[in-house]
Write an enzyme that holds these catalytic residues in place. Structure first.
Site, PDB file in Angstrom:
ATOM      1  N   PRO A   1     -13.614   2.894   1.106  1.00 28.52           N
ATOM      2  CG  PRO A   1     -13.393   3.817   3.221  1.00 28.52           C
ATOM      3  CD  PRO A   1     -13.262   2.523   2.481  1.00 28.52           C
TER       4      PRO A   1
ATOM      5  N   GLY B   1      -9.709   6.718  -1.801  1.00 36.51           N
ATOM      6  CA  GLY B   1      -8.654   7.570  -1.254  1.00 36.51           C
ATOM      7  C   GLY B   1      -8.195   7.145   0.128  1.00 36.51           C
TER       8      GLY B   1
ATOM      9  CG  LEU C   1      -8.161   0.333   2.704  1.00 41.20           C
ATOM     10  CD1 LEU C   1      -9.479   0.121   3.434  1.00 41.20           C
ATOM     11  CD2 LEU C   1      -7.131  -0.646   3.250  1.00 41.20           C
ATOM     12  N   GLY C   2      -6.735   0.517  -2.048  1.00 42.81           N
ATOM     13  CA  GLY C   2      -6.732  -0.064  -3.406  1.00 42.81           C
ATOM     14  C   GLY C   2      -8.113  -0.164  -4.024  1.00 42.81           C
ATOM     15  CB  SER C   3     -11.090   2.077  -4.034  1.00 38.63           C
ATOM     16  OG  SER C   3     -10.372   3.242  -4.351  1.00 38.63           O
ATOM     17  CB  SER C   4      -8.363   2.353  -8.689  1.00 38.55           C
ATOM     18  OG  SER C   4      -7.033   2.067  -8.339  1.00 38.55           O
ATOM     19  CB  ALA C   5      -6.433  -2.588  -7.491  1.00 36.56           C
ATOM     20  CB  ALA C   6     -11.230  -3.468  -5.263  1.00 38.89           C
TER      21      ALA C   6
ATOM     22  CG  ASP D   1      -2.422  -1.500  -5.402  1.00 41.22           C
ATOM     23  OD1 ASP D   1      -1.485  -1.768  -4.641  1.00 41.22           O
ATOM     24  OD2 ASP D   1      -2.931  -0.373  -5.506  1.00 41.22           O
TER      25      ASP D   1
END
Ligand code: MEV
Length: 320
Positions: free
Chosen positions: A101, A103, A106-111, A152
């Site tokens: 999700p 925000g 959990l580091g979505s942008s890095a993933a 991240d």
């Protein structure tokens, strides 16, 4: 030809804020991932599509701009920046699937950044190592956000649980925490830059008080490292609670985060604390026995997600 790569989200278990002052930290990859597929476009446009995020955009890689057909643009800037660094502007189709999700801390942008770069390197036959990939992904995050946490991109690249030493050397744990964790997150996003600055202001105003607190957080990370190596889960939980007290004293807690933290403990979590920068954002609770009970209690007010740490870091076509 189609290139595919995927990369995990991450969560910080110990060491947010103190890591900024070179104290050790522990963070881990989670079992939620971003997957990026790249193939030659069937027309003259470079197209980015994500069913999961419900967006579709046409990208202009030369101008680093995009026109959105529908959806929210958030993550597009990371992909455009990666393309501007490593793509030759030939038209491609990029398909993004993601079950992290946005925000949730959990580091979505890095993933997304790590997976995009790995898929792009595969597409262009550009050789890379995990070290170079983590660094390239960090540079993308830095360009887009103005500041970024190397944690991240390191964790998303290497996977597993990672102890980041004072010298910023990532050391992978040889064992693993198998327990369930619950992430609780509010819709109020934390502003990492602002939180890091607030802590610095406090540190400058009260160095004799704040420096030992930050140093103590380093001692906690080191103690936690030993507890994890011995698989002593209750001690890990206890150390999470102590760490939370210190984070609170740095002024990064909020009433919403506190509510989630205490609801988790009341419903049987062995430990719970802020994860990431605080000031909004997320908490992490160690729930080996009763994650669903903790989730139900938090879900009355906020959002939750059940996660486990995962050994898998970045995976490319051959390894997926
Ligand atoms: C944010 O996710 C973690 C902080 O420690 C900042 C950083 O490490 O750059 C607050």
């Amino acid at each position: 030809m189609e290139s595919v790569a995927s990369a995990p989200g991450k969560t910080i278990l110990f060491g947010e804020h103190s890591v900024v002052y070179s104290e050790p930290a522990i963070a881990g990859a989670v079992n939620k991932r971003a997957t990026v597929k790249i193939r030659r476009s069937r027309n003259q446009n470079t197209i980015l599509k994500s069913k999961d995020l419900n967006f579709e955009a046409i990208l202009d890689t030369r101008k680093e701009s995009y026109s959105l057909k529908h959806g929210k643009p958030g993550i597009i800037r990371y992909i455009l920046n990666a393309l501007s660094k490593f793509h030759d502007h030939t038209p491609i189709e990029i398909l993004l699937s993601i079950n992290i999700p946005i925000g949730s801390g959990l580091g979505s942008s890095a993933a997304v950044t790590v997976a995009t770069l790995a898929a792009l390197f595969d597409y262009h036959d550009i050789p890379f190592t995990k070290e170079s990939l983590a660094q390239d992904a960090y540079n993308v995050e830095l360009d887009v956000q103005g500041m970024a946490s190397p944690l991240d991109t390191i964790v998303s690249t290497y996977g597993g649980l990672i102890y980041l030493s004072r010298e910023k050397k990532p050391i992978s744990f040889t064992n693993h925490i198998n327990s369930n964790f619950v992430i609780g997150f509010t819709t109020k996003y934390g502003n990492t830059g602002k939180m890091v600055k607030n802590v610095k202001n406090l540190k400058d105003a009260y160095p004799n008080i704040i420096n030992p607190i930050i140093e103590d957080m380093g001692f906690i990370a080191n103690e936690a490292r030993i507890a994890i190596l011995k698989n002593d889960i209750s001690k890990v939980g206890e150390l999470m609670n102590i760490n939370q007290g210190l984070l609170d004293s740095l002024g990064v807690n909020t009433s919403e985060l506190s509510r989630m933290i205490y609801l988790a403990r009341k419903n049987g979590a062995l430990g719970s604390k802020i994860t990431g920068s605080g000031g909004g954002g997320s908490i992490i609770a160690l729930c080996p026995h009763n994650p669903d009970k903790v989730m139900k209690a938090i879900n009355r007010y906020d959002n939750t997600l059940k996660i486990k740490f995962s050994k898998d870091g970045v995976l490319t076509k051959d390894s997926i």
